[in-house]
Design a protein around this motif. Structure first.
Motif, PDB file in Angstrom:
ATOM      1  N   SER A  16     -28.576-108.976 -87.464  1.00  0.00           N
ATOM      2  CA  SER A  16     -29.168-109.582 -88.663  1.00  0.00           C
ATOM      3  C   SER A  16     -28.964-108.706 -89.895  1.00  0.00           C
ATOM      4  CB  SER A  16     -30.668-109.775 -88.404  1.00  0.00           C
ATOM      5  OG  SER A  16     -31.313-110.062 -89.617  1.00  0.00           O
ATOM      6  N   LEU A  17     -28.633-109.375 -91.009  1.00  0.00           N
ATOM      7  CA  LEU A  17     -28.479-108.632 -92.265  1.00  0.00           C
ATOM      8  C   LEU A  17     -29.702-108.830 -93.163  1.00  0.00           C
ATOM      9  CD1 LEU A  17     -24.713-109.264 -93.134  1.00  0.00           C
ATOM     10  CD2 LEU A  17     -25.755-107.399 -91.865  1.00  0.00           C
ATOM     11  N   LYS A  18     -30.742-109.426 -92.579  1.00  0.00           N
ATOM     12  CA  LYS A  18     -31.966-109.673 -93.350  1.00  0.00           C
ATOM     13  C   LYS A  18     -32.533-108.329 -93.835  1.00  0.00           C
ATOM     14  CE  LYS A  18     -36.236-112.258 -92.851  1.00  0.00           C
ATOM     15  NZ  LYS A  18     -37.235-111.198 -92.668  1.00  0.00           N
ATOM     16  N   ASP A  19     -32.884-108.264 -95.084  1.00  0.00           N
ATOM     17  CA  ASP A  19     -33.446-107.060 -95.718  1.00  0.00           C
ATOM     18  C   ASP A  19     -32.462-105.887 -95.783  1.00  0.00           C
ATOM     19  OD1 ASP A  19     -35.866-108.436 -95.890  1.00  0.00           O
ATOM     20  OD2 ASP A  19     -36.545-107.664 -93.944  1.00  0.00           O
ATOM     21  N   ALA A  20     -31.201-106.129 -95.423  1.00  0.00           N
ATOM     22  CA  ALA A  20     -30.243-105.007 -95.444  1.00  0.00           C
ATOM     23  C   ALA A  20     -29.682-104.805 -96.842  1.00  0.00           C
ATOM     24  CB  ALA A  20     -29.105-105.274 -94.473  1.00  0.00           C
ATOM     25  N   ASP A  21     -29.452-103.544 -97.200  1.00  0.00           N
ATOM     26  CA  ASP A  21     -28.842-103.203 -98.485  1.00  0.00           C
ATOM     27  C   ASP A  21     -27.336-103.550 -98.390  1.00  0.00           C
ATOM     28  OD1 ASP A  21     -27.423-101.823-100.427  1.00  0.00           O
ATOM     29  OD2 ASP A  21     -28.780-100.094-100.422  1.00  0.00           O
ATOM     30  N   PRO A  22     -26.837-104.456 -99.244  1.00  0.00           N
ATOM     31  CA  PRO A  22     -25.424-104.861 -99.137  1.00  0.00           C
ATOM     32  C   PRO A  22     -24.459-103.673 -99.235  1.00  0.00           C
ATOM     33  CG  PRO A  22     -26.583-106.234-100.727  1.00  0.00           C
ATOM     34  CD  PRO A  22     -27.533-105.153-100.334  1.00  0.00           C
ATOM     35  N   ARG A 292     -21.273-112.039 -89.659  1.00  0.00           N
ATOM     36  CA  ARG A 292     -22.476-112.164 -90.500  1.00  0.00           C
ATOM     37  C   ARG A 292     -22.142-111.908 -91.977  1.00  0.00           C
ATOM     38  NH1 ARG A 292     -23.951-114.206 -86.955  1.00  0.00           N
ATOM     39  NH2 ARG A 292     -25.666-113.869 -85.532  1.00  0.00           N
ATOM     40  N   MET A 293     -21.258-110.929 -92.209  1.00  0.00           N
ATOM     41  CA  MET A 293     -20.907-110.606 -93.603  1.00  0.00           C
ATOM     42  C   MET A 293     -20.249-111.806 -94.276  1.00  0.00           C
ATOM     43  SD  MET A 293     -19.509-106.686 -93.357  1.00  0.00           S
ATOM     44  CE  MET A 293     -19.294-106.395 -95.118  1.00  0.00           C
ATOM     45  N   VAL A 294     -19.381-112.476 -93.542  1.00  0.00           N
ATOM     46  CA  VAL A 294     -18.698-113.646 -94.109  1.00  0.00           C
ATOM     47  C   VAL A 294     -19.740-114.730 -94.407  1.00  0.00           C
ATOM     48  CG1 VAL A 294     -17.031-115.492 -93.591  1.00  0.00           C
ATOM     49  CG2 VAL A 294     -16.475-113.102 -93.057  1.00  0.00           C
ATOM     50  N   GLU A 295     -20.657-114.946 -93.464  1.00  0.00           N
ATOM     51  CA  GLU A 295     -21.730-115.948 -93.663  1.00  0.00           C
ATOM     52  C   GLU A 295     -22.539-115.666 -94.921  1.00  0.00           C
ATOM     53  OE1 GLU A 295     -22.690-116.692 -88.977  1.00  0.00           O
ATOM     54  OE2 GLU A 295     -24.326-115.977 -90.246  1.00  0.00           O
ATOM     55  N   GLN A 296     -22.764-114.390 -95.189  1.00  0.00           N
ATOM     56  CA  GLN A 296     -23.612-113.993 -96.325  1.00  0.00           C
ATOM     57  C   GLN A 296     -22.794-113.688 -97.589  1.00  0.00           C
ATOM     58  OE1 GLN A 296     -27.218-112.978 -95.645  1.00  0.00           O
ATOM     59  NE2 GLN A 296     -26.855-114.073 -93.742  1.00  0.00           N
ATOM     60  N   ASN A 297     -21.543-114.085 -97.588  1.00  0.00           N
ATOM     61  CA  ASN A 297     -20.641-113.828 -98.725  1.00  0.00           C
ATOM     62  C   ASN A 297     -20.504-112.352 -99.079  1.00  0.00           C
ATOM     63  OD1 ASN A 297     -19.949-116.496 -99.124  1.00  0.00           O
ATOM     64  ND2 ASN A 297     -21.818-116.881-100.318  1.00  0.00           N
ATOM     65  N   LEU A 298     -20.557-111.503 -98.046  1.00  0.00           N
ATOM     66  CA  LEU A 298     -20.386-110.063 -98.301  1.00  0.00           C
ATOM     67  C   LEU A 298     -18.961-109.610 -97.990  1.00  0.00           C
ATOM     68  CD1 LEU A 298     -23.706-108.564 -96.902  1.00  0.00           C
ATOM     69  CD2 LEU A 298     -22.987-108.651 -99.279  1.00  0.00           C
TER      70      LEU A 298
END
Ligand SMILES: Cc1ncc(C[n+]2csc(CCOP(=O)(O)OP(=O)(O)O)c2C)c(N)n1
Length: 369
Positions: A16-22, A292-298
């Motif tokens: 999970s990237l929730k609350d993670a610093d990009p 996950r990064m792709v999903e979150q546009n990172l």
């Protein structure tokens, strides 16, 4: 958690990237990609040219733990690793060109070209490794004792595999660290095998952390290919150790994709079931994060291309540096990471003797003894 229970869970979905610093997420991704590409490049060069003469233990598949360490430890902290060194070395900020030069046995290598991959050290970045199983855990305990005695806020990290926990010195060091509440984090990358021996043929219990906890050490398990989970656990542990709440032990379940040593495929030995290998390949730490990064546009395809381009040119420059560097000569011996005495250890012994040694102790023990 253990390897058996992990195999039953299929594709891992919990990263999970929730609350993670990009910014941190991008650093973790870049680190893993750099480590993976650097090892793939070394593998491609290892045999055809036959210029690297040292044995190399590759860590492809095990990038998440070193990546996590790279963002949670500070330059003044110390990292002691076992023979599978590359990830830990880069995590401590060791430069890639000195790593490559060391593989080629060159004077510009991290250890002056005299250690090779599995005994690599670079004192200037506080990194030290050794091929003697669990030797580095003992050194890390010693360093942590030194920090505590000198009232320094540094943390010692020991990186090793499940096989290292088969050694008595590991349990002795662990016990000592627990007894003296030393600022140390033991990081065990449990990849299920000690060379070709599976864990279940070497220990009755498949979970090392449960035994470790009985020594009075805070011990936890983590899915070792989930770089986000590894990062948050290691952050908590390193900060806890720095604040004097140590020691800590993290058992990160992961898997090596190459043979135990060298770039060859050792599957002909038949020691690893295909389903197990396939499971870990599907759960590659880099693709789990990228998804996950792709999903979150990172992360986008052109962004990844750009990162890879930079990494590839660093690799090319490192090869050039390594190949062009001279071999060490006899005149270089004085520059080795060797000394007849350690000023720190000498001071420690003096302090202990003066402040703690009670020469009348024998008289205070009631006989017969
Ligand atoms: C004291 C000692 N005994 C045996 C060995 C031989 N040896 C080298 S690596 C290895 C297996 C290590 O397994 P593990 O600690 O799980 O790390 P991994 O290689 O899986 O990363 C062994 C037995 C050694 N280097 N040192």
């Amino acid at each position: 958690m253990n390897h058996e229970t992990i195999l039953k869970m299929g594709r891992y979905r919990e990263l999970s990237l929730k609350d993670a610093d990009p910014g941190v997420v991008k650093n973790l991704h870049r680190f893993m990609l750099r480590l993976r590409r650097c090892e793939e490049a070394l593998i491609a060069e290892y045999h055809p040219a036959d210029e690297m003469k040292c044995p190399i233990h590759f860590c492809i598949g095990q990038e998440a733990v070193p990546a996590a360490l790279s963002v949670v430890i500070k330059p003044e902290d110390y990292l002691f690793s076992h023979h599978r060194t590359h990830g830990f070395y880069l995590a401590k900020g060791g430069p890639m060109n000195s790593l490559f030069a060391e593989m080629y046995g060159k004077a510009t290598g991290a250890s002056g070209g005299l250690a090779g991959s599995q005994d690599l050290s670079m004192p200037s970045v506080n990194f030290c490794s050794g091929a003697i199983l669990s030797g580095a855990t003992a050194l890390a305990v010693g360093a942590a004792l030194g920090f505590q005695r000198q009232k320094k806020k540094h943390v010692a990290v020991a990186g090793f595999g499940d096989g290292a926990s088969d050694e008595g010195v590991f349990w002795e060091g662990l016990n000592y660290a627990a007894l003296h509440k030393l600022p140390i984090v033991f990081v065990c990358e449990n990849n299920r095998y000690s060379t070709y021996s599976p864990q279940f043929k070497r220990m009755a219990s498949e979970n090392i952390s449960e035994r470790v906890a009985t020594f009075g050490v805070t011990a936890r398990t983590v899915f070792g290919n989930d770089v986000m989970a590894c990062t948050s656990m290691l952050r908590e542990m390193v900060e806890g150790a720095r604040a004097g709440r140590g020691p800590y032990f993290l058992e990160a379940f992961t898997y090596r994709m190459n043979s135990h040593v060298g770039p060859e495929d050792d599957s002909y030995v038949g020691y690893r079931p295909k389903e197990e290998f396939d499971f870990w390949q599907q759960n590659c730490p880099i693709s789990l994060l990228e998804e996950r990064m792709v999903e979150q546009n990172l992360l986008s395809a052109p962004e990844k291309e750009k990162i890879l381009k930079k990494i590839n040119s660093e690799i090319a420059a490192s090869f050039e540096f390594a190949k062009k560097s001279p071999f060490p000569g006899n005149a270089e011996w004085s520059k080795l990471n060797y000394s007849r005495g350690s000023p720190l250890a000498d001071q420690l012994l003096k302090d202990c003797e003066l402040k703690e040694f009670n020469q009348n102790q024998a008289d205070t023990i009631p006989g017969p003894y």
